[in-house]
Design an enzyme around this catalytic site. Structure first.
Site, PDB file in Angstrom:
ATOM      1  CG  ASP A  64       5.873  -1.848  -1.332  1.00  0.00           C
ATOM      2  OD1 ASP A  64       5.678  -0.747  -0.591  1.00  0.00           O
ATOM      3  OD2 ASP A  64       5.631  -2.951  -0.702  1.00  0.00           O
ATOM      4  CG  HIS A  65       2.318   0.795  -0.387  1.00  0.00           C
ATOM      5  ND1 HIS A  65       3.004  -0.278   0.057  1.00  0.00           N
ATOM      6  CD2 HIS A  65       1.116   0.330   0.097  1.00  0.00           C
ATOM      7  CE1 HIS A  65       2.401  -1.219   0.643  1.00  0.00           C
ATOM      8  NE2 HIS A  65       1.217  -0.660   0.916  1.00  0.00           N
ATOM      9  CG  ASP A 119       1.208  -3.775   4.007  1.00  0.00           C
ATOM     10  OD1 ASP A 119       1.221  -3.050   3.417  1.00  0.00           O
ATOM     11  OD2 ASP A 119       0.544  -4.926   3.862  1.00  0.00           O
ATOM     12  NE  ARG A 379      -7.300  -5.249   2.715  1.00  0.00           N
ATOM     13  CZ  ARG A 379      -6.166  -4.809   3.621  1.00  0.00           C
ATOM     14  NH1 ARG A 379      -5.335  -3.794   3.249  1.00  0.00           N
ATOM     15  NH2 ARG A 379      -5.920  -5.682   4.575  1.00  0.00           N
ATOM     16  CB  SER A 547      -4.781  -1.110   5.591  1.00  0.00           C
ATOM     17  OG  SER A 547      -4.052  -0.076   6.231  1.00  0.00           O
ATOM     18  NE  ARG A 549      -4.580   2.418   4.899  1.00  0.00           N
ATOM     19  CZ  ARG A 549      -5.507   2.351   3.694  1.00  0.00           C
ATOM     20  NH1 ARG A 549      -6.418   3.242   3.539  1.00  0.00           N
ATOM     21  NH2 ARG A 549      -4.808   1.488   2.938  1.00  0.00           N
TER      22      ARG A 549
HETATM   23  C1  MIC Z   1      -3.263  -2.007   1.853  1.00  0.00           C
HETATM   24  O1  MIC Z   1      -3.105  -2.957   1.408  1.00  0.00           O
HETATM   25  O2  MIC Z   1      -4.361  -1.398   2.322  1.00  0.00           O
HETATM   26  C2  MIC Z   1      -1.833  -1.453   2.397  1.00  0.00           C
HETATM   27  C3  MIC Z   1      -1.704   0.058   1.926  1.00  0.00           C
HETATM   28  O3  MIC Z   1      -0.997  -2.139   2.082  1.00  0.00           O
HETATM   29  C4  MIC Z   1      -1.896  -1.342   4.091  1.00  0.00           C
HETATM   30  C5  MIC Z   1      -0.819  -0.548   4.550  1.00  0.00           C
HETATM   31  C6  MIC Z   1      -1.157   0.966   4.446  1.00  0.00           C
HETATM   32  O4  MIC Z   1      -2.320   1.514   4.473  1.00  0.00           O
HETATM   33  O5  MIC Z   1       0.128   1.719   4.212  1.00  0.00           O
HETATM   34  C7  MIC Z   1      -2.117  -2.629   4.624  1.00  0.00           C
HETATM   35  O6  MIC Z   1      -2.410  -3.512   4.255  1.00  0.00           O
HETATM   36  O7  MIC Z   1      -1.639  -2.767   5.790  1.00  0.00           O
HETATM   37 FE1  SF4 Z   2       0.454  -3.305  -1.755  1.00  0.00          FE
HETATM   38 FE2  SF4 Z   2      -1.317  -3.737   0.278  1.00  0.00          FE
HETATM   39 FE3  SF4 Z   2      -1.784  -4.046  -2.257  1.00  0.00          FE
HETATM   40 FE4  SF4 Z   2      -0.363  -5.639  -1.178  1.00  0.00          FE
HETATM   41  S1  SF4 Z   2      -2.387  -5.178  -0.650  1.00  0.00           S
HETATM   42  S2  SF4 Z   2      -0.049  -4.537  -3.268  1.00  0.00           S
HETATM   43  S3  SF4 Z   2       0.805  -4.405   0.128  1.00  0.00           S
HETATM   44  S4  SF4 Z   2      -1.330  -2.000  -1.263  1.00  0.00           S
END
Ligand code: MIC
Ligand code: SF4
Length: 659
Positions: A64-65, A119, A379, A547, A549
C-alpha cells in the site's frame, strides 16, 4: 477491583511475566500485519530465522505504501512480497487493494485478538476492540515465527467521552482535542482506553480515526469496547461470527482519567508542523490555501468519503485549490463508484488518486513552495509532504471539503450559511461490498513448497550488527533537538523505494540536516567508522517519534552508529535500536545535553558490564574532560539482546537452546 479492557486482553494472551504497570511482559500474538515499506526487511529477516512458515493464527502482508513505481524497485518489492507470502502461509493483499489498516479492519480484525503490525498506526484495530500494537519489522518477524512479543505492561489512561458530536464536528476533532491535552511527548508506556456514554454513538470508522491517531500521542495502543456498533460493522461485511461483546468491568480503575464532552467540541486543526500544534479551525479561518488532500488510514472510510461527496454534489472546487481524494480501500472506492458518489467528486473537480498511502507518505502531491496544504492525514512533520518548509494542516474531511469549496480555511459549520448545504446524515448500508479477489490466500503446504521466491536485484539482505566493544570510543556524529521523528532520520517520499536496499537508503540518513556543498551525514559517519570511531547520536526529548520504520535504526547501524544519547527515546524506536544493537542511553541529568557539542569525542568504559548488570554508564567527554551520567533503562531481555548482538541472533540462540 474490576479490570480494564486492555488488561483483560493482555491477561488472556500472557506468555511471560506478570501484569503490572511498567513490568516487562511477553504476549502471544494472534495476528500480524506488514506493509511493503517495512515488509521486505521483515520478511528477509523472517527468512533468516528459517521458520518453515508462519505460526500465528493469521498473518497478512499488504502492499500500500510504495505504489508510485519510478524504476524497478517497487515492483521488485511487490513480487518478492507476493511470492514470500505464498511460501510462508501468509495472506497477501495486492497493490490497489487498499491501506493495510483500513483493509485489516474491514476483512480480518477481531475483537479480543492481539495484532502486531510493522506500522505505527496498527492500533487502528483498537476500533473493534483488538489489542493492536505497532512495532519494528524484526519484532513482527519474530511474532510470525511464533515468538511472544515483549513490551512494558502499559499504564491505562481512561478517556471518558460524554455528550454527542454536533453536526460538522468529527471524530478527527476528538483526537485532535486529546492531542492538544496530552501532546506528542511523554506518553510512552500508556495505553488509552475509551469509555463513557458517548461511545455507543460513535461508529467503527469514527472510532478508527481516534485509535489511529493514538500513534501520534506515542502511546502503546488505543482501544474501544466491542458493542453493537462493532457487531453492525462486522455483520455488514458478512463477518458476524467474528463478533463478541467486550468491555472493561464497570468498576475498572484507570491510572488516569480524562473527560471530553463531545457536545463542547468544535472543528480543530493541527498546524504546521506537529500533530499536537492544535488550534480551533475558527482561530485560523480565512487563511488562503492551495491544496486539499483527503485520504490516508485516518480518514478515508466510506462514511468519510460519502460526507465529502455529498458536500461536493453539484458544486465545484475553488479555482485556486487542487483537491485530491484517495479512498482507503477498494471496498470504499468500488462502493463510491457504484452509488454515484465518485461521479459527484469527479464533477466537482477532484482528482481521484489510487487507493493507498499516496501523499501521506510523500508519494506525489507535494505542495508548492509557501502554499498551505490541508490534509486529513495523521502526520504533518516538517517536509513529510515532500516539500521542504511545507505548511501542512491536519483536519477532518468536513473541514477539508468546506475549505476546498472556498479556497480558504473554512469552519464547516458555516456551510449551511455559505452554500445552503444542510448537514448530510450518512446512513451506512447494512451490507457492504465484499470482494476479496485482490487478497491471495495462503497455499497448502505442498503448493507452498513449490513456490519460487522472486528476488529482484534491488532486494538486498541487510547486514548483521557487530558486537559492541567493552570500551566504546566514539564521536558525536550529530546533535539534534527535541521531537526528532523517524521522518527526520529516514526520509520517505522519493527515497521510500530504497527500503529494500540498506546500503543505498543509508545515504540519506538525516538528509533534512544535510547542507549543500558539505559532506552528508552518511559520508561523515562512514568516515568516522573507517577511522575506527563509534558514531554517537545526541538528541533531546522524544527521539524517534512517529513511524515504526526500523530503517531509522538499521541504516544508522550500517553507518557505524553504536549509541544514541537522548533526553528521552520513544517506545518503538528504542526497541528498534536495541534490536539492531545500538545502545539507547538517556541523560540522567537532562541539563548535560547542553554540555555536549557535535564532533566531540566521547568514551564509555566497561560498557558490556554495564549492559549486563547496571542501570547507568559514565560518559567521558575526552574533548572537554566533562563527565555525564547516562541511564540504561533496559529490561533483562533488552540486555540479553544487546549482548547477543541483536534480536535476530538472540532469537537464533534461544531456539537452539530450546531444540
Ligand atoms: C508512516 O506513516 O510514517 C508509515 C510510512 O506508515 C510508517 C511505516 C514506515 O515507515 O514504513 C509508520 O507509521 O510506521
Ligand atoms: Fe500509510 Fe502511514 Fe499514511 Fe497511514 S499514516 S496512510 S500507513 S503512510
Amino acid at each position: 477491583m474490576g479490570q480494564t479492557l486492555t488488561y483483560k486482553i493482555l491477561a488472556g494472551h500472557l506468555a511471560d511475566g506478570k501484569i503490572a504497570p511498567g513490568r516487562e511482559i511477553g504476549i502471544r500474538i494472534d495476528q500480524t500485519l506488514t506493509q511493503d515499506a517495512t515488509g521486505t526487511t521483515a520478511f528477509l529477516l523472517f527468512e533468516s530465522m528459517e521458520a518453515a512458515g508462519v505460526k500465528t493464527k493469521l498473518s497478512v502482508s499488504y502492499v500500500d505504501h510504495n505504489l508510485a513505481g519510478f524504476g524497478p524497485e517497487n515492483h521488485n518489492d511487490h513480487l518478492y512480497l507476493q511470492t514470500i507470502a505464498a511460501k510462508s502461509g501468509v495472506y497477501h493483499s495486492r497493490a490497489g487493494n487498499g491501506i493495510c489498516h483500513q483493509v485489516h479492519l474491514e476483512r480480518f480484525g477481531k475483537p479480543a485478538a492481539t495484532l502486531l503490525g510493522s506500522d505505527s498506526h496498527t492500533p487502528t484495530g483498537g476500533a473493534i476492540a483488538m489489542l493492536a500494537i505497532g512495532a519494528g519489522g524484526l519484532d513482527v518477524a519474530v511474532a510470525m515465527a511464533g515468538g511472544p512479543f515483549y513490551l512494558r505492561c502499559p499504564k491505562v489512561l481512561g478517556v471518558k467521552l460524554t455528550g454527542r458530536l454536533n453536526h460538522w464536528v468529527a471524530a478527527k476533532d476528538v483526537i485532535l482535542k486529546l492531542l492538544s491535552i496530552l501532546s506528542t511527548k511523554g506518553n510512552v508506556g500508556w495505553a488509552v482506553e475509551y469509555l463513557g456514554s458517548a461511545v455507543p454513538t460513535l461508529s467503527v470508522p469514527q472510532r478508527a480515526t481516534i485509535t489511529n491517531m493514538g500513534a501520534e500521542l506515542g502511546v502503546t495502543t488505543s482501544i474501544f469496547p466491542s458493542d453493537e456498533q462493532t457487531e453492525k460493522f462486522l455483520t455488514a461485511r458478512k463477518r458476524q461470527t467474528d463478533y463478541q461483546p467486550l468491555a472493561a468491568d464497570p468498576d475498572a480503575e484507570y491510572d488516569r482519567l480524562i473527560e471530553i464532552n463531545l457536545s463542547e467540541l468544535e472543528p480543530m486543526t493541527a498546524c504546521p508542523s506537529s500533530p499536537d500544534n492544535v488550534k480551533t479551525v475558527a482561530e485560523i479561518a480565512g487563511l488562503n490555501i492551495g491544496q486539499v488532500v483527503i485520504g490516508s488510514c485516518t480518514n478515508s472510510s466510506f462514511a468519510d468519503l460519502m460526507m465529502v461527496a455529498k458536500v461536493l454534489k453539484t458544486r465545484h472546487i475553488n479555482n485556486m485549490v487542487e483537491l485530491a481524494i484517495a479512498p482507503g480501500s477498494r471496498e470504499v472506492l468500488n462502493m463510491l463508484a457504484q452509488n454515484g458518489a465518485l461521479a459527484d467528486m469527479i464533477s466537482a473537480g477532484a482528482r481521484i488518486l489510487e487507493t493507498g498511502c499516496g501523499p501521506c507518505i510523500g508519494q506525489g502531491f507535494s505542495p508548492a513552495d509557501g502554499v498551505v496544504s490541508l490534509r486529513t492525514f495523521n502526520r504533518n512533520f516538517p517536509g513529510r509532504s515532500g516539500t521542504t518548509g511545507d505548511r501542512a494542516y491536519l483536519l477532518s474531511p468536513e473541514t477539508a471539503v468546506a475549505s476546498a469549496l472556498t479556497g480558504k480555511i473554512t469552519d464547516p459549520r458555516n456551510l449551511p450559511e455559505l452554500f445552503g448545504i444542510e448537514f448530510p446524515e450518512i446512513k451506512l448500508p447494512t451490507e457492504f461490498l465484499v470482494d476479496d479477489s485482490m487478497i491471495e490466500k495462503p497455499l497448502s503446504e505442498q503448493d507452498a513448497a513449490r513456490v519460487k521466491v522472486l528476488r529482484g536485484p534491488t532486494i538486498v539482505v541487510p547486514e548483521a550488527p557487530k558486537p559492541l566493544p567493552d570500551r566504546l570510543q566514539g564521536k558525536v556524529s550529530i546533535k539534534c533537538g527535541d521531537k526528532i521523528t523517524t521522518d527526520h532520520i529516514m526520509p520517505a517520499g522519493p527515497f521510500l523505494k530504497l527500503r529494500s536496499n540498506v546500503p543505498e537508503y543509508a545515504k540519506v540518513v538525516f538528509n533534512c540536516f544535510n547542507e549543500q556543498g558539505k559532506p552528508t551525514f552518511a559520508e561523515r559517519a562512514l568516515e568516522l567508522k573507517q577511522k575506527g570511531f563509534a558514531g554517537i547520536i545526541v538528541a533531546g526529548q522524544s527521539y524517534g517519534q512517529g513511524s515504526s520504520r526500523e530503517h531509522a535504526a538499521l541504516c544508522p547501524m550500517y553507518l557505524g552508529i553504536r549509541a544514541v544519547i537522548a533526553k528521552s527515546i520513544e517506545r518503538i524506536h528504542k526497541a528498534n535500536l536495541i534490536n539492531f544493537c545500538i545502545v539507547p542511553i538517556e541523560f540522567a541529568d537532562p541539563a548535560d545535553y547542553d554540555k555536549i557539542k557535535p564532533d566531540e569525542q566521547l568514551q564509555i568504559d566497561n560498557l558490556l558490564e554495564a549492559i549486563n548488570s547496571s542501570d547507568e554508564v559514565e560518559i567521558i567527554n575526552k574533548t572537554s574532560s566533562l563527565k555525564y551520567l547516562g541511564r540504561l533503562e533496559l529490561s533483562d531481555r533488552d540486555r540479553e539482546i544487546l549482548l547477543s548482538v541483536g534480536l535476530l541472533n538472540y532469537t537464533r540462540k534461544k531456539s537452539r537452546k530450546n531444540n
